[in-house]
Design a protein around this motif. Structure first.
Motif, PDB file in Angstrom:
ATOM      1  N   ILE A   1     -17.689  21.649  -1.254  1.00  0.00           N
ATOM      2  CA  ILE A   1     -16.528  22.451  -1.635  1.00  0.00           C
ATOM      3  C   ILE A   1     -15.874  21.802  -2.843  1.00  0.00           C
ATOM      4  CG2 ILE A   1     -14.209  23.152  -0.909  1.00  0.00           C
ATOM      5  CD1 ILE A   1     -15.337  23.390   1.928  1.00  0.00           C
ATOM      6  N   GLY A   2     -15.439  22.617  -3.792  1.00  0.00           N
ATOM      7  CA  GLY A   2     -14.720  22.101  -4.947  1.00  0.00           C
ATOM      8  C   GLY A   2     -13.409  22.833  -5.123  1.00  0.00           C
ATOM      9  N   VAL A   3     -12.380  22.099  -5.474  1.00  0.00           N
ATOM     10  CA  VAL A   3     -11.059  22.711  -5.651  1.00  0.00           C
ATOM     11  C   VAL A   3     -10.475  22.300  -6.987  1.00  0.00           C
ATOM     12  CG1 VAL A   3      -8.711  22.868  -4.752  1.00  0.00           C
ATOM     13  CG2 VAL A   3     -10.636  22.682  -3.170  1.00  0.00           C
ATOM     14  N   HIS A   4      -9.988  23.286  -7.718  1.00  0.00           N
ATOM     15  CA  HIS A   4      -9.231  22.998  -8.924  1.00  0.00           C
ATOM     16  C   HIS A   4      -7.766  23.176  -8.587  1.00  0.00           C
ATOM     17  CE1 HIS A   4      -8.031  24.274 -13.282  1.00  0.00           C
ATOM     18  NE2 HIS A   4      -7.550  23.108 -12.942  1.00  0.00           N
ATOM     19  N   LEU A   5      -7.038  22.056  -8.699  1.00  0.00           N
ATOM     20  CA  LEU A   5      -5.652  22.064  -8.275  1.00  0.00           C
ATOM     21  C   LEU A   5      -4.743  21.911  -9.483  1.00  0.00           C
ATOM     22  CD1 LEU A   5      -3.789  21.945  -5.770  1.00  0.00           C
ATOM     23  CD2 LEU A   5      -4.064  19.456  -5.832  1.00  0.00           C
ATOM     24  N   THR A   6      -3.833  22.867  -9.684  1.00  0.00           N
ATOM     25  CA  THR A   6      -2.805  22.692 -10.708  1.00  0.00           C
ATOM     26  C   THR A   6      -1.442  22.841 -10.024  1.00  0.00           C
ATOM     27  OG1 THR A   6      -2.619  25.022 -11.311  1.00  0.00           O
ATOM     28  CG2 THR A   6      -4.323  23.754 -12.430  1.00  0.00           C
ATOM     29  N   ARG A   7      -0.395  22.792 -10.825  1.00  0.00           N
ATOM     30  CA  ARG A   7       0.948  22.860 -10.237  1.00  0.00           C
ATOM     31  C   ARG A   7       1.260  24.244  -9.696  1.00  0.00           C
ATOM     32  NH1 ARG A   7       2.444  17.403 -10.030  1.00  0.00           N
ATOM     33  NH2 ARG A   7       0.543  16.711 -11.049  1.00  0.00           N
ATOM     34  N   THR A   8       0.513  25.246 -10.126  1.00  0.00           N
ATOM     35  CA  THR A   8       0.859  26.617  -9.743  1.00  0.00           C
ATOM     36  C   THR A   8      -0.267  27.358  -9.035  1.00  0.00           C
ATOM     37  OG1 THR A   8       0.123  27.435 -11.883  1.00  0.00           O
ATOM     38  CG2 THR A   8       2.441  26.879 -11.681  1.00  0.00           C
ATOM     39  N   ARG A   9      -1.434  26.756  -8.997  1.00  0.00           N
ATOM     40  CA  ARG A   9      -2.562  27.511  -8.474  1.00  0.00           C
ATOM     41  C   ARG A   9      -3.615  26.598  -7.880  1.00  0.00           C
ATOM     42  NH1 ARG A   9      -3.516  31.322 -12.638  1.00  0.00           N
ATOM     43  NH2 ARG A   9      -4.084  29.415 -13.705  1.00  0.00           N
ATOM     44  N   LEU A  10      -4.337  27.152  -6.938  1.00  0.00           N
ATOM     45  CA  LEU A  10      -5.456  26.438  -6.332  1.00  0.00           C
ATOM     46  C   LEU A  10      -6.662  27.363  -6.416  1.00  0.00           C
ATOM     47  CD1 LEU A  10      -5.278  24.882  -2.769  1.00  0.00           C
ATOM     48  CD2 LEU A  10      -7.180  26.321  -3.490  1.00  0.00           C
ATOM     49  N   HIS A  11      -7.719  26.868  -7.046  1.00  0.00           N
ATOM     50  CA  HIS A  11      -8.934  27.686  -7.175  1.00  0.00           C
ATOM     51  C   HIS A  11     -10.047  26.920  -6.501  1.00  0.00           C
ATOM     52  CE1 HIS A  11     -11.538  30.655  -9.134  1.00  0.00           C
ATOM     53  NE2 HIS A  11     -12.362  29.669  -9.416  1.00  0.00           N
ATOM     54  N   GLY A  12     -10.603  27.486  -5.434  1.00  0.00           N
ATOM     55  CA  GLY A  12     -11.624  26.762  -4.664  1.00  0.00           C
ATOM     56  C   GLY A  12     -12.948  27.485  -4.647  1.00  0.00           C
ATOM     57  N   VAL A  13     -14.026  26.715  -4.543  1.00  0.00           N
ATOM     58  CA  VAL A  13     -15.371  27.312  -4.460  1.00  0.00           C
ATOM     59  C   VAL A  13     -16.225  26.522  -3.458  1.00  0.00           C
ATOM     60  CG1 VAL A  13     -15.309  28.047  -6.886  1.00  0.00           C
ATOM     61  CG2 VAL A  13     -16.368  25.871  -6.282  1.00  0.00           C
ATOM     62  N   VAL A  14     -17.277  27.168  -2.955  1.00  0.00           N
ATOM     63  CA  VAL A  14     -18.355  26.452  -2.268  1.00  0.00           C
ATOM     64  C   VAL A  14     -19.559  26.567  -3.162  1.00  0.00           C
ATOM     65  CG1 VAL A  14     -19.198  26.019   0.051  1.00  0.00           C
ATOM     66  CG2 VAL A  14     -17.871  28.084  -0.429  1.00  0.00           C
ATOM     67  N   ALA A  15     -20.293  25.466  -3.318  1.00  0.00           N
ATOM     68  CA  ALA A  15     -21.499  25.491  -4.145  1.00  0.00           C
ATOM     69  C   ALA A  15     -22.659  24.932  -3.340  1.00  0.00           C
ATOM     70  CB  ALA A  15     -21.292  24.653  -5.401  1.00  0.00           C
ATOM     71  N   ASP A  16     -23.855  25.452  -3.649  1.00  0.00           N
ATOM     72  CA  ASP A  16     -25.024  24.915  -2.966  1.00  0.00           C
ATOM     73  C   ASP A  16     -25.541  23.695  -3.724  1.00  0.00           C
ATOM     74  OD1 ASP A  16     -26.570  25.680  -5.132  1.00  0.00           O
ATOM     75  OD2 ASP A  16     -27.344  27.483  -4.176  1.00  0.00           O
ATOM     76  N   LEU A  17     -26.687  23.172  -3.267  1.00  0.00           N
ATOM     77  CA  LEU A  17     -27.197  21.920  -3.818  1.00  0.00           C
ATOM     78  C   LEU A  17     -27.461  21.984  -5.320  1.00  0.00           C
ATOM     79  CD1 LEU A  17     -28.219  19.053  -3.319  1.00  0.00           C
ATOM     80  CD2 LEU A  17     -30.407  19.999  -2.636  1.00  0.00           C
ATOM     81  N   THR A  18     -27.739  23.170  -5.832  1.00  0.00           N
ATOM     82  CA  THR A  18     -27.990  23.286  -7.273  1.00  0.00           C
ATOM     83  C   THR A  18     -26.707  23.552  -8.057  1.00  0.00           C
ATOM     84  OG1 THR A  18     -28.378  25.660  -7.166  1.00  0.00           O
ATOM     85  CG2 THR A  18     -30.270  24.234  -6.811  1.00  0.00           C
ATOM     86  N   GLY A  19     -25.587  23.635  -7.362  1.00  0.00           N
ATOM     87  CA  GLY A  19     -24.328  23.872  -8.051  1.00  0.00           C
ATOM     88  C   GLY A  19     -23.990  25.351  -8.175  1.00  0.00           C
ATOM     89  N   GLN A  20     -24.843  26.175  -7.636  1.00  0.00           N
ATOM     90  CA  GLN A  20     -24.598  27.625  -7.650  1.00  0.00           C
ATOM     91  C   GLN A  20     -23.402  27.946  -6.757  1.00  0.00           C
ATOM     92  OE1 GLN A  20     -27.413  29.299  -9.137  1.00  0.00           O
ATOM     93  NE2 GLN A  20     -26.192  31.182  -9.315  1.00  0.00           N
ATOM     94  N   ILE A  21     -22.522  28.794  -7.249  1.00  0.00           N
ATOM     95  CA  ILE A  21     -21.317  29.114  -6.477  1.00  0.00           C
ATOM     96  C   ILE A  21     -21.611  30.211  -5.475  1.00  0.00           C
ATOM     97  CG2 ILE A  21     -19.010  30.094  -6.640  1.00  0.00           C
ATOM     98  CD1 ILE A  21     -18.739  28.534  -9.245  1.00  0.00           C
TER      99      ILE A  21
END
Lengths: 366, 366
Positions: B84-104
Motif C-alpha cells: 500500500i502506498g499513501v501520498h499525504l499532504t496537509r489537505t489530502r490523502l491519496h492512497g493506492v495498492v500496487a502489485d509486485l510490479t508496481g501496477q496500481i
DNA sequence: TGACGTAACGCAACAGCGTTGGCTTAGTCT
DNA sequence: AGACTAAGCCAACGCTGTTGCGTTACGTCA
C-alpha cells in the motif's frame, strides 16, 4: 542490471573494512573489530591472518586488561605498499609517493610549458614517476593522475575543455603512460582525487562530504554514503558551472551567473568578501541538495585567504541552515595543503586496490 | 566502518537482480540472465528455483529456437505480493495498492482538514489502508507513506517544517501507524518516493537520474549509480532552497533568491516562461553537479502546463550543455500522473523487500 | 525411421567466507 | 595452588556460486 555485490566483488569487503580501521594508525584488536564489522571474533581472526599473509598487517604484541588471556594487537604495515600520485596542470606537475596509509614519502615538482605536446608530456610524467619510484619501500601499486577539467577515468582521456584548441584533448594519457611505465595508471578529475585523498587518511569521517576545490576554476567532489559520485559520464562535480545568479555575469560556457564566473570576477575586483559569499552559496546549495555533514575546502585560491573565506562560509552556513535546523555542518580546510591533489591521486590507486568495494561503484579502471 | 556488503546483505543480491529483470514484464530465460548477471547458467537455475519456491516467479512454458532442447521461460508473478502506498499532504490523502510490479490495483482519496491533530490523522490513514488492503491478492508487505518536507525515514517523523506551529511536527507517524495497523510502515520524503516509483517499473533506466517534483514546493530526488541518495540526515534533495539568484526574492527560509521563492513568485505573476526558466536552471544545476543522464519531472504544478515547461527545459538543457558536450540528457514527464507519490511510496516498500541491495544504502527502516 | 549433432538443463562435488560449538591458552584473583 | 575469565584456535557446517559430467529434447540428414 548487474547486482551491486556478486560474491567476487564482496570478496574482501571485510578485509578492506579491517584495513580501513587499521589505517587510522591505532592498533586494532579482535574484539573491537568484531564489534565494528558486526561479525564474530572468529571471522576477524581469519581476516587478520589473510591480511598478515599478504603483508598488509602485522602482529604488534599483546596487552592484558584484567583477568583472561591478553588481547593480541595488530597494526597496519604502512611500508608494505606504495603508490605514486601526480597533480597535472597546464603549467606544472606536482608528484608524490605515498605509503599505504597515504603518508607522503617524497615530492617532485616540474614546470611544464603551456601547450606542451602530448609525447613530451608523457615523457616528463614518466621520468618524474620513475624518479619517485626510487623512494620508499614496498610494492608499487601504480600511478594516479589528477587533472582539472572533465576526464574519462576508464579511458583516461581528458574530455572537452574550455579551450577547444587544447593540445591534450582526447589524448589517452592513461594508455600512453601505461605503455611507457608498464604499471597501472589511473586518471581522474582533480577534485575527485582530492576528496579521495582527504578521506583515505581519515576513514569514515568523510563518508558524507563534499570537497570544494578552488584552483584556476571552481570544482567539487562528493562522497555520499561512502561512495564517490562519478555520474553517468564521469562529469559529476562541475560546481563551477552551476548558476547562482540568474542573469549575472556572462561565463565562457555560454550561460550567465555561473558560480565560477562570479567567483573569478569577484577575485579580479579584489573583493574577497564577495568571493567568499559566492563560495558560501555554492557550499550551501550543495549541502541542501545532497545533505552532507562535512565540507572540505582546498586549492591555491582558497589557501591565499583561507581565514576570511572559512569564516565567511561558516557564518553563511550558520545563517542559512539555522532556520532549517540542519544538523551542524562542519567546514574544514584541507589537511594536505599543496599536496592535496597529488596525494589524492596516489590514494585513488590505494583505494582502488584496498578500499571498500562500496567506494568503487561506477566506472574507474586501472 | 561497516563494509557495504557482508554476506547477509548480499544474500539475495542475485535473486533481486533476476527479479528486477523480470519486472520489466517480458519472460526471461536462463541463458539471457546468466549473460546479464555474469554468472553461470547453473547459478541462474538455482536462483530461479529459489524464487519460484517463494512464489515470486513461475515457469511460463518453453520455446524452441532451432535444434537443441527448448528454452524454459520464466516470468514474474505480479499478484504474489502487494504493498500500500499513501501520498499525504496537509489537505489530502491519496492512497493506492500496487502489485509486485508496481501496477496500481485500486485507489482511494480522502480530504483532510488543515491542522488535523495527529490521532485523527492516524485513524484516517489506518482506515484508508485497511480499505485498500481488501483489494488484490498476494501477501501484503506493508504501507509506504510519502509526505512533503524533511522526514526521518528511520523514526518516521516529519522534521522541521516551514510553519513552526505544525501539528504533525515531531509526531512519530511510523510508530503510531505501525501499532494501529500491525504491519510494516515506511515513511519517506515525497520526491524520493516518487523517484523510487518511477524507477521500480522501469528497472535500470533511471540508475543515474534526478526527479524534480513541483507540488506546493519544489523538491528533488536523486539516484546515482543505482542508489537513492538520502544524505547524512535524510534531507537530500532540498532543491527548492538552493539559491539561483543571489540577492533575489526573499524566501521564508531567510535567504534570498531560493529556487522555490523565484518559482512561486513567477507562477503568482502568471509568468509561465520565467517559472520554466527557474525550473530549467534547477535542472541544469543538478545535471552539472551529479551528471545524470535522465531527468524526470512530476507534480501538480508541472502537469498544469507540462508542454510549455518541458519544452523550455529541453531547450535550456540543449543550450546549456552544448558547449560542455555532455552526452544527451533525456527529459521525461512522470509516467504515473497524480498517482506519482502514492505509487512511489508503495514501491518503496517493494524495493525495501525485493530491491537490489545497492539501492538500500543509508538509513531506511520498515 | 534411426543415427547424429546441438543446446538446455540437472546432479554432485567442490571452493570461499562467515558461523557455531568445543577446547586450549594465559592471564588475574583468592 | 586452584578457581575464574577472556582471548583465541580447530573442526564442522551453511550458503552461494562454480566445475564437470551426464541427461533430455529438439532438428537434420542419410
Amino acid at each position: 542490471m548487474k547486482p551491486s555485490g556478486p560474491l567476487d566483488r564482496v570478496a574482501g569487503a571485510h578485509d578492506a573494512a579491517v584495513l580501513a580501521v587499521a589505517r587510522r594508525g591505532e592498533p586494532v584488536a579482535r574484539t573491537g573489530l568484531a564489534e565494528a564489522l558486526q561479525v564474530t571474533p572468529q571471522a576477524i581472526s581469519k581476516i587478520l591472518s589473510r591480511l598478515s599473509e599478504r603483508g598488509l598487517m602485522a602482529e604488534l604484541g599483546s596487552v592484558s586488561f584484567g583477568p583472561g588471556k591478553p588481547t593480541t594487537l595488530y597494526g597496519i604495515v604502512p611500508e608494505s605498499r606504495r603508490a605514486i600520485g601526480v597533480h597535472l596542470t597546464r603549467t606544472r606537475l606536482h608528484g608524490v609517493v605515498a605509503d599505504l596509509t597515504g603518508q607522503i614519502l617524497e615530492r617532485r615538482e616540474v614546470e611544464i610549458d603551456r601547450g606542451q605536446p602530448v609525447p613530451e608530456l608523457i615523457s616528463v610524467l614518466a621520468s618524474a614517476a620513475r624518479d619517485l619510484a626510487r623512494h620508499g619501500a614496498g610494492e608499487l601499486l601504480g600511478v594516479g593522475v589528477g587533472m582539472p577539467g572533465p576526464v574519462d577515468p576508464v579511458a583516461g582521456v581528458p574530455l572537452d575543455s574550455s579551450s577547444p584548441t587544447d593540445a591534450w584533448r582526447g589524448a589517452s594519457i592513461r594508455d600512453l603512460l601505461l605503455t611507457e611505465l608498464d604499471m597501472p595508471v589511473l586518471v581522474d578529475h582533480d577534485s575527485r582525487a582530492a576528496l579521495v585523498g582527504e578521506s583515505w587518511s581519515q576513514p569514515g569521517l568523510l563518508d558524507n562530504a563534499v570537497l570544494v576545490l578552488a584552483e584556476e576554476g571552481l570544482g567539487a567532489a562528493m562522497r555520499l554514503d561512502g561512495t564517490i559520485v562519478r555520474g553517468a559520464h564521469s562529469r559529476a562535480g562541475e560546481a563551477g558551472h552551476t548558476v547562482v545568479r540568474m542573469g549575472g555575469r556572462p561565463c565562457p560556457c555560454g550561460r550567465r551567473g555561473c558560480a565560477q564566473a562570479e567567483y573569478l570576477a569577484a577575485l579580479e575586483d579584489d573583493d574577497q568578501e564577495l568571493a567568499a559569499e559566492v563560495l558560501a552559496t555554492v557550499v550551501l546549495n550543495l549541502v541542501r541538495l545532497v545533505d552532507v555533514d562535512r565540507v572540505v575546502l582546498g586549492g591555491r585560491s582558497i589557501y591565499a585567504h583561507h581565514q576570511v573565506t572559512m569564516d565567511a562560509i561558516r557564518a553563511a552556513l550558520d545563517r542559512g541552515l539555522h532556520a532549517g535546523a540542519h544538523g551542524h555542518v562542519e567546514v574544514l580546510l584541507s589537511t594536505r595543503g599543496v599536496d592535496l591533489i597529488a596525494a589524492g591521486a596516489a590514494c585513488e590507486v590505494l583505494e582502488h586496490e584496498y578500499g571498500l568495494p562500496s567506494a568503487l561503484v561506477g566506472p574507474a579502471a586501472l
